[in-house]
Design a protein around this motif. Structure first.
Motif, PDB file in Angstrom:
ATOM      1  N   VAL A 288     -23.460  24.887  -0.662  1.00  0.00           N
ATOM      2  CA  VAL A 288     -22.618  25.106  -1.840  1.00  0.00           C
ATOM      3  C   VAL A 288     -21.666  23.933  -2.027  1.00  0.00           C
ATOM      4  CG1 VAL A 288     -20.877  26.583  -2.884  1.00  0.00           C
ATOM      5  CG2 VAL A 288     -22.792  27.603  -1.641  1.00  0.00           C
ATOM      6  N   LEU A 289     -21.035  23.498  -0.955  1.00  0.00           N
ATOM      7  CA  LEU A 289     -20.073  22.403  -1.029  1.00  0.00           C
ATOM      8  C   LEU A 289     -20.752  21.090  -1.399  1.00  0.00           C
ATOM      9  CD1 LEU A 289     -17.087  21.759  -0.640  1.00  0.00           C
ATOM     10  CD2 LEU A 289     -17.569  21.236   1.767  1.00  0.00           C
ATOM     11  N   VAL A 290     -21.895  20.816  -0.781  1.00  0.00           N
ATOM     12  CA  VAL A 290     -22.639  19.582  -1.063  1.00  0.00           C
ATOM     13  C   VAL A 290     -23.028  19.509  -2.532  1.00  0.00           C
ATOM     14  CG1 VAL A 290     -24.898  18.492  -0.708  1.00  0.00           C
ATOM     15  CG2 VAL A 290     -23.486  19.101   1.259  1.00  0.00           C
ATOM     16  N   ASN A 291     -23.463  20.638  -3.101  1.00  0.00           N
ATOM     17  CA  ASN A 291     -23.908  20.621  -4.495  1.00  0.00           C
ATOM     18  C   ASN A 291     -22.754  20.648  -5.485  1.00  0.00           C
ATOM     19  OD1 ASN A 291     -27.033  20.899  -4.889  1.00  0.00           O
ATOM     20  ND2 ASN A 291     -26.514  22.008  -3.025  1.00  0.00           N
ATOM     21  N   MET A 292     -21.686  21.335  -5.154  1.00  0.00           N
ATOM     22  CA  MET A 292     -20.562  21.394  -6.082  1.00  0.00           C
ATOM     23  C   MET A 292     -19.826  20.061  -6.185  1.00  0.00           C
ATOM     24  SD  MET A 292     -18.922  25.172  -5.327  1.00  0.00           S
ATOM     25  CE  MET A 292     -17.590  24.880  -6.478  1.00  0.00           C
ATOM     26  N   ILE A 293     -19.695  19.372  -5.052  1.00  0.00           N
ATOM     27  CA  ILE A 293     -18.944  18.114  -5.051  1.00  0.00           C
ATOM     28  C   ILE A 293     -19.874  16.905  -5.107  1.00  0.00           C
ATOM     29  CG2 ILE A 293     -17.339  16.681  -3.720  1.00  0.00           C
ATOM     30  CD1 ILE A 293     -16.128  19.252  -2.619  1.00  0.00           C
ATOM     31  N   GLY A 294     -20.898  16.920  -4.260  1.00  0.00           N
ATOM     32  CA  GLY A 294     -21.784  15.766  -4.184  1.00  0.00           C
ATOM     33  C   GLY A 294     -22.598  15.512  -5.435  1.00  0.00           C
ATOM     34  N   GLN A 295     -22.886  16.587  -6.237  1.00  0.00           N
ATOM     35  CA  GLN A 295     -23.700  16.410  -7.430  1.00  0.00           C
ATOM     36  C   GLN A 295     -22.917  16.695  -8.712  1.00  0.00           C
ATOM     37  OE1 GLN A 295     -27.707  17.759  -7.433  1.00  0.00           O
ATOM     38  NE2 GLN A 295     -27.809  17.956  -5.216  1.00  0.00           N
ATOM     39  N   ALA A 296     -21.617  16.747  -8.617  1.00  0.00           N
ATOM     40  CA  ALA A 296     -20.793  17.003  -9.801  1.00  0.00           C
ATOM     41  C   ALA A 296     -21.042  16.021 -10.942  1.00  0.00           C
ATOM     42  CB  ALA A 296     -19.317  16.989  -9.408  1.00  0.00           C
TER      43      ALA A 296
ATOM     44  N   GLY B 278     -31.338  23.660 -10.345  1.00  0.00           N
ATOM     45  CA  GLY B 278     -30.583  23.184  -9.190  1.00  0.00           C
ATOM     46  C   GLY B 278     -29.438  24.118  -8.843  1.00  0.00           C
ATOM     47  N   LEU B 279     -28.771  24.640  -9.873  1.00  0.00           N
ATOM     48  CA  LEU B 279     -27.679  25.588  -9.659  1.00  0.00           C
ATOM     49  C   LEU B 279     -28.183  26.855  -8.991  1.00  0.00           C
ATOM     50  CD1 LEU B 279     -24.668  26.343 -10.302  1.00  0.00           C
ATOM     51  CD2 LEU B 279     -25.537  27.367 -12.406  1.00  0.00           C
ATOM     52  N   LEU B 280     -29.346  27.359  -9.447  1.00  0.00           N
ATOM     53  CA  LEU B 280     -29.898  28.579  -8.891  1.00  0.00           C
ATOM     54  C   LEU B 280     -30.342  28.402  -7.441  1.00  0.00           C
ATOM     55  CD1 LEU B 280     -32.063  29.842 -11.904  1.00  0.00           C
ATOM     56  CD2 LEU B 280     -29.942  30.852 -11.060  1.00  0.00           C
ATOM     57  N   VAL B 281     -31.051  27.288  -7.175  1.00  0.00           N
ATOM     58  CA  VAL B 281     -31.653  27.080  -5.859  1.00  0.00           C
ATOM     59  C   VAL B 281     -30.625  26.692  -4.811  1.00  0.00           C
ATOM     60  CG1 VAL B 281     -33.281  25.651  -4.553  1.00  0.00           C
ATOM     61  CG2 VAL B 281     -33.909  26.513  -6.810  1.00  0.00           C
ATOM     62  N   THR B 282     -29.694  25.824  -5.183  1.00  0.00           N
ATOM     63  CA  THR B 282     -28.826  25.238  -4.169  1.00  0.00           C
ATOM     64  C   THR B 282     -27.427  25.829  -4.100  1.00  0.00           C
ATOM     65  OG1 THR B 282     -28.181  23.496  -5.720  1.00  0.00           O
ATOM     66  CG2 THR B 282     -30.043  23.041  -4.289  1.00  0.00           C
ATOM     67  N   ILE B 283     -27.040  26.643  -5.087  1.00  0.00           N
ATOM     68  CA  ILE B 283     -25.711  27.261  -5.042  1.00  0.00           C
ATOM     69  C   ILE B 283     -25.822  28.787  -5.090  1.00  0.00           C
ATOM     70  CG2 ILE B 283     -23.506  27.512  -6.225  1.00  0.00           C
ATOM     71  CD1 ILE B 283     -23.680  24.651  -7.101  1.00  0.00           C
TER      72      ILE B 283
ATOM     73  N   CYS C  47     -28.232  20.500   5.701  1.00  0.00           N
ATOM     74  CA  CYS C  47     -26.969  21.237   5.753  1.00  0.00           C
ATOM     75  C   CYS C  47     -26.917  22.168   6.963  1.00  0.00           C
ATOM     76  CB  CYS C  47     -26.783  22.038   4.466  1.00  0.00           C
ATOM     77  SG  CYS C  47     -26.472  21.019   3.001  1.00  0.00           S
ATOM     78  N   ASN C  48     -28.056  22.798   7.288  1.00  0.00           N
ATOM     79  CA  ASN C  48     -28.086  23.738   8.406  1.00  0.00           C
ATOM     80  C   ASN C  48     -27.911  23.058   9.756  1.00  0.00           C
ATOM     81  OD1 ASN C  48     -28.496  25.832   6.631  1.00  0.00           O
ATOM     82  ND2 ASN C  48     -30.674  26.078   7.066  1.00  0.00           N
ATOM     83  N   TRP C  49     -28.597  21.891   9.948  1.00  0.00           N
ATOM     84  CA  TRP C  49     -28.723  21.353  11.295  1.00  0.00           C
ATOM     85  C   TRP C  49     -28.159  19.944  11.484  1.00  0.00           C
ATOM     86  CZ3 TRP C  49     -29.392  25.676  13.355  1.00  0.00           C
ATOM     87  CH2 TRP C  49     -30.259  26.625  12.822  1.00  0.00           C
ATOM     88  N   VAL C  50     -27.711  19.296  10.420  1.00  0.00           N
ATOM     89  CA  VAL C  50     -27.060  17.997  10.563  1.00  0.00           C
ATOM     90  C   VAL C  50     -25.557  18.144  10.300  1.00  0.00           C
ATOM     91  CG1 VAL C  50     -26.957  15.599   9.773  1.00  0.00           C
ATOM     92  CG2 VAL C  50     -29.159  16.763   9.929  1.00  0.00           C
ATOM     93  N   LEU C  51     -25.226  18.751   9.141  1.00  0.00           N
ATOM     94  CA  LEU C  51     -23.818  19.019   8.848  1.00  0.00           C
ATOM     95  C   LEU C  51     -23.313  20.268   9.570  1.00  0.00           C
ATOM     96  CD1 LEU C  51     -23.662  18.288   5.013  1.00  0.00           C
ATOM     97  CD2 LEU C  51     -22.894  16.817   6.875  1.00  0.00           C
TER      98      LEU C  51
END
Length: 503
Positions: free
Chosen positions: A245-253, A123-128, A229-233
């Motif tokens: 990066v923000l969604v995964n760092m905070i949302g999945q902490a 998850g870290l590799l793919v999403t951050i 993330c690209n087209w809604v946020l």
């Protein structure tokens, strides 16, 4: 010819999934037939590291040749990696928790540790890491050399990683079963018997059923997040990368604290209750995001709640182990390789289903493809709603289904009797042959005692050397150490007594 090549590329994922499913079944039978002193899964983990490294490098080093040659290279390397090398590792790795021990508490801990690694690192590799690399190096021919280097390094890291898993694991359950069978019984249980045993076992069906649900919605959520993330946020690929990066760092902490949060809850309430409540929390967090797709603050808060609800999935491997023990208890044989085959096929099919859903939605709701990473686009409302449902809507439904599936999964409370019956059966079989039998737990205890004796002898030796060097009295220093040890043990006993009373 180019049109034919394009058709091959379009159909390649479909044929690859079919080929992958076939190799999963074959690999399951190979694992079941493997009988070595290292076990039946660990040898293949050892082999898989080199295979993953080689095929991973081949996957990204597409030669500068004709279009047709490149297509053939991609098809062959893709299948060598996913249907061959990764299949060998994934199936062997999936069996390590069920085959390591019959002790339920140890299994729960192993499942938590294993799931933390396999969930957090990819998850870290793919999403951050990947979004940051895209922003730093870009894509296309200019960045080709950088990408080849990076992915080759990641592929080679599979070798030390698999060696660590090989050398620091042990298949106690396999050793236990082989010892009970004796040297003369080496026949593999027929495929049809394993098929019947598994598909008539309610706990096995629940585990596999939930795995189907979870893998489909997890694929949709993970891959839909990029579009979300690209087209809604956001409104471009460039802004979306930062959002990811923000969604995964905070949302999945909370996922990073999985073991700290989950272990005490599982120990006190059991896996079934924790999973039921956790999945409902995950559904609630998903609903928060679903109803507030454009509000970044609320989205991050909802994702944090969703992440907490997803923590119980870390013990799924322990539940599979319990289901396999239940099958052994009922049928007097294990179905490890077959179950690993089915599990791996589920992963393959779920990815295909998830990919089809995403591609189908993109085609159906009018997706506007960007011409560059910085192009600002306002996607149609229906398209944004589809991405929202892929990211959190369908997972919300999946969590509710998962909570309901856990209602009849009561095998955990039966495990003491199941383990005792299996041990008694193996002991009787060994004694009938005139052999001395030690269960997996007894062997582990004996090994632990031996290691403690070695460590104690080494401690005394070091203490004597320190006393001689500093002019200290050995008896006094030893008495002081023993007093501290006794106080520590008394505190531990008091805590355990309090926990048992609370239970």
């Amino acid at each position: 010819m180019l049109g034919l090549a394009g058709t091959f590329l379009t159909l390649m994922p479909v044929f690859s999934k079919i080929f992958d499913a076939v190799t999963n079944v074959i690999m399951g039978r190979i694992i079941d037939r493997t009988r070595t002193r290292q076990g039946k899964a660990r040898p293949w983990i050892f082999i898989s590291g080199v295979l993953i490294a080689i095929t991973g490098i081949l996957l990204y080093t597409v030669p500068r040749a004709s279009y047709q040659v490149q297509i053939i290279w991609v098809i062959v390397s893709y299948n060598l990696f996913f249907a061959f090398a990764f299949t060998i590792y994934n199936m062997s790795h999936a069996l390590m928790v069920p085959l390591s021990t019959r002790n339920t508490k140890q299994r729960d801990t192993l499942a938590l540790l294993t799931s933390t690694g396999t969930s957090m690192i990819p998850g870290l590799l793919v999403t951050i890491v990947m979004p940051l690399m895209i922003r730093a190096f870009g894509v296309g021919s200019d960045a080709q050399g950088t990408w080849i280097t990076m992915m080759s390094v990641l592929s080679v890291l599979a070798i030390p990683a698999t060696l660590l898993e090989y050398y620091f694991t042990k298949e106690r359950v396999t050793e236990d079963s082989m010892e009970a069978e004796g040297e003369n019984q080496k026949e593999t249980v027929a495929f049809s018997r394993q098929l019947k045993a598994c598909f008539t076992d309610p706990y096995w069906l629940i585990v596999m059923g939930f795995t189907v649900v979870y893998q489909v919605f997890n694929y949709l959520s993970t891959n839909g997040m990029i579009y979300y993330c690209n087209w809604v946020l956001g409104n471009s690929v460039d802004s979306g990368a930062g959002m990811q990066v923000l969604v995964n760092m905070i949302g999945q902490a909370p996922l990073g604290l999985g073991i700290v949060i989950l272990w005490p809850l599982v120990h006190k309430f059991g896996k079934r209750r924790v999973m039921q409540v956790g999945f409902l929390i995950g559904a609630a967090g998903s609903l928060v995001v679903l109803l507030n797709p454009g509000n970044m603050a609320i989205v991050l808060g909802g994702l944090a709640i969703k992440s907490i609800g997803a923590l119980p999935t870390y013990v799924m491997a322990a539940q599979l182990a319990e289901a396999l023990d239940h099958i052994e208890w009922k049928n007097s044989f294990r179905a490890d390789g077959f179950s690993a085959s089915v599990y791996s096929i589920i992963l393959t099919v779920a990815a295909g289903v998830g990919q089809s859903i995403i591609l189908g939605g993109i085609n159906a709701f009018g997706y506007i493809a960007p011409n560059s990473v910085t192009e600002i686009i306002e996607q149609p409302a229906a398209m944004q709603s589809f991405f929202n449902w892929c990211f959190v809507g369908i997972p919300m439904v999946g969590y509710v289904i998962g909570s309901l599936l856990m209602i009849p999964f009561d095998v955990e409370k039966k495990m003491p009797r199941i383990s005792a019956d299996i041990t008694a059966r193996h002991r009787a079989e060994a004694e009938a042959r005139g052999e001395v039998y030690y269960s997996a737990e007894e062997k582990a205890a004996m090994e632990q005692e031996q290691q403690e004796q070695i460590a104690e002898a080494k401690r005394i030796e070091e203490l004597k050397a320190r006393c001689a060097r500093k002019g200290l009295n050995f008896e006094e220093e030893e008495a002081r150490y023993q007093a501290k040890l006794a106080a520590k043990q008394a505190k531990k006993d008091k805590k355990e007594k309090k926990e048992k009373k609370a239970e």
